[in-house]
Design an enzyme around this catalytic site. Structure first.
Site, PDB file in Angstrom:
ATOM      1  N   HIS A  88       0.823  -1.279   0.131  1.00 36.77           N
ATOM      2  CA  HIS A  88       0.276   0.002   0.036  1.00 36.77           C
ATOM      3  C   HIS A  88       0.698   1.171   0.009  1.00 36.77           C
ATOM      4  CE1 HIS A  88       1.069  -1.195   4.211  1.00 36.77           C
ATOM      5  NE2 HIS A  88       0.805   0.211   4.470  1.00 36.77           N
ATOM      6  N   CYS A 106       7.883  -0.365  -1.555  1.00 38.97           N
ATOM      7  CA  CYS A 106       7.227  -0.339  -0.444  1.00 38.97           C
ATOM      8  C   CYS A 106       7.600   1.026   0.144  1.00 38.97           C
ATOM      9  CB  CYS A 106       7.610  -1.509   0.486  1.00 38.97           C
ATOM     10  SG  CYS A 106       9.358  -1.366   1.020  1.00 38.97           S
ATOM     11  N   GLY A 107       7.111   1.409   1.317  1.00 42.03           N
ATOM     12  CA  GLY A 107       7.460   2.755   1.988  1.00 42.03           C
ATOM     13  C   GLY A 107       8.829   3.333   1.881  1.00 42.03           C
ATOM     14  N   GLY A 144      11.421   1.151   0.785  1.00 43.83           N
ATOM     15  CA  GLY A 144      12.163   0.199   0.045  1.00 43.83           C
ATOM     16  C   GLY A 144      13.015  -0.760   0.530  1.00 43.83           C
ATOM     17  N   GLY A 201      12.059  -3.305   3.133  1.00 44.39           N
ATOM     18  CA  GLY A 201      11.298  -4.536   3.038  1.00 44.39           C
ATOM     19  C   GLY A 201      11.156  -5.179   1.735  1.00 44.39           C
ATOM     20  N   HIS A 250      27.606  -3.082 -12.537  1.00 45.43           N
ATOM     21  CA  HIS A 250      28.665  -4.166 -11.742  1.00 45.43           C
ATOM     22  C   HIS A 250      27.891  -5.290 -10.859  1.00 45.43           C
ATOM     23  CE1 HIS A 250      32.048  -1.224 -11.015  1.00 45.43           C
ATOM     24  NE2 HIS A 250      31.586  -1.239 -12.340  1.00 45.43           N
ATOM     25  N   ARG A 268      35.326  -8.900 -14.876  1.00 50.00           N
ATOM     26  CA  ARG A 268      35.455  -9.354 -13.640  1.00 50.00           C
ATOM     27  C   ARG A 268      34.362  -9.414 -12.775  1.00 50.00           C
ATOM     28  NH1 ARG A 268      36.418  -4.041 -14.287  1.00 50.00           N
ATOM     29  NH2 ARG A 268      36.200  -2.792 -12.417  1.00 50.00           N
TER      30      ARG A 268
HETATM   31  C1  RB5 Z   1       4.562   0.050   5.618  1.00 49.51           C
HETATM   32  O1  RB5 Z   1       4.015   0.786   6.768  1.00 49.51           O
HETATM   33  C2  RB5 Z   1       5.906   0.065   5.320  1.00 49.51           C
HETATM   34  O2  RB5 Z   1       6.413  -0.763   6.667  1.00 49.51           O
HETATM   35  C3  RB5 Z   1       6.345  -0.804   4.418  1.00 49.51           C
HETATM   36  O3  RB5 Z   1       6.041  -0.242   3.177  1.00 49.51           O
HETATM   37  C4  RB5 Z   1       8.071  -0.820   4.169  1.00 49.51           C
HETATM   38  O4  RB5 Z   1       8.592   0.467   4.028  1.00 49.51           O
HETATM   39  C5  RB5 Z   1       8.490  -1.939   4.740  1.00 49.51           C
HETATM   40  O5  RB5 Z   1       9.847  -1.909   4.710  1.00 49.51           O
END
Ligand code: RB5
Length: 152
Positions: A9, A65-66, A68, A70, A98, A132
């Protein structure tokens, strides 16, 4: 080239901007969701993109994600995935030159949308240098064999 793209989301709005950009550039893409800003769990959607890249159903992946973080963590759990979380064009370029990154991870809450599009553009249009750097990627693949509990 076909790009797989997915987000939770917190990455949904940036995902929409990127799919609009891909459409304008006539780059094919498969959207693995999510489809709104309603709260979901990022592993559920990011895994689908990474698996599609690993299974060669798509050529490259973009996960959002929020932060990046996760998204990159999940994608890198899939064997064969080299996901790079990029915040600027320099890092995006070198992730291809690379590291032959096959998944790009972005954080909607930490970069502006124009920077994100510039990152996507350079990332999609930069080729791996090989040489390399291939030797180093081969070592990563060996580590995967040892630690992903899959002797194949
Ligand atoms: C969601 O609130 C947030 O935790 C998710 O998007 C992300 O940033 C997790 O790493």
């Amino acid at each position: 080239m076909t790009v797989g793209i997915g987000s939770d989301h917190a990455g949904f709005i940036l995902k929409s901007l990127i799919t609009e950009y891909l459409g304008k550039k006539n780059i094919k893409y498969v959207d693995f969701g999510t489809n709104s800003t309603a709260s979901v769990d990022y592993p559920d959607f990011i895994f689908l993109v990474a698996k599609a890249v690993a299974d060669q159903k798509v050529d490259k992946g973009i996960v959002i994600c929020g932060s990046g973080l996760g998204a990159s963590i999940v994608a890198n759990k899939v064997k064969g995935i080299r996901a790079a979380r990029c915040e600027n064009e320099y890092v995006a370029r070198f992730s291809r030159l690379h590291n032959d990154a096959n998944v790009l991870a972005l954080g909607e809450r930490v970069i502006g949308s124009e920077i994100a599009i510039a990152i996507v553009d350079v990332w999609l249009n930069t080729e791996f240098e090989g040489g390399r750097h291939q030797r180093r990627l081969d070592k990563i693949a060996e580590l995967e064999k040892q630690f992903f509990n899959d002797p194949s």
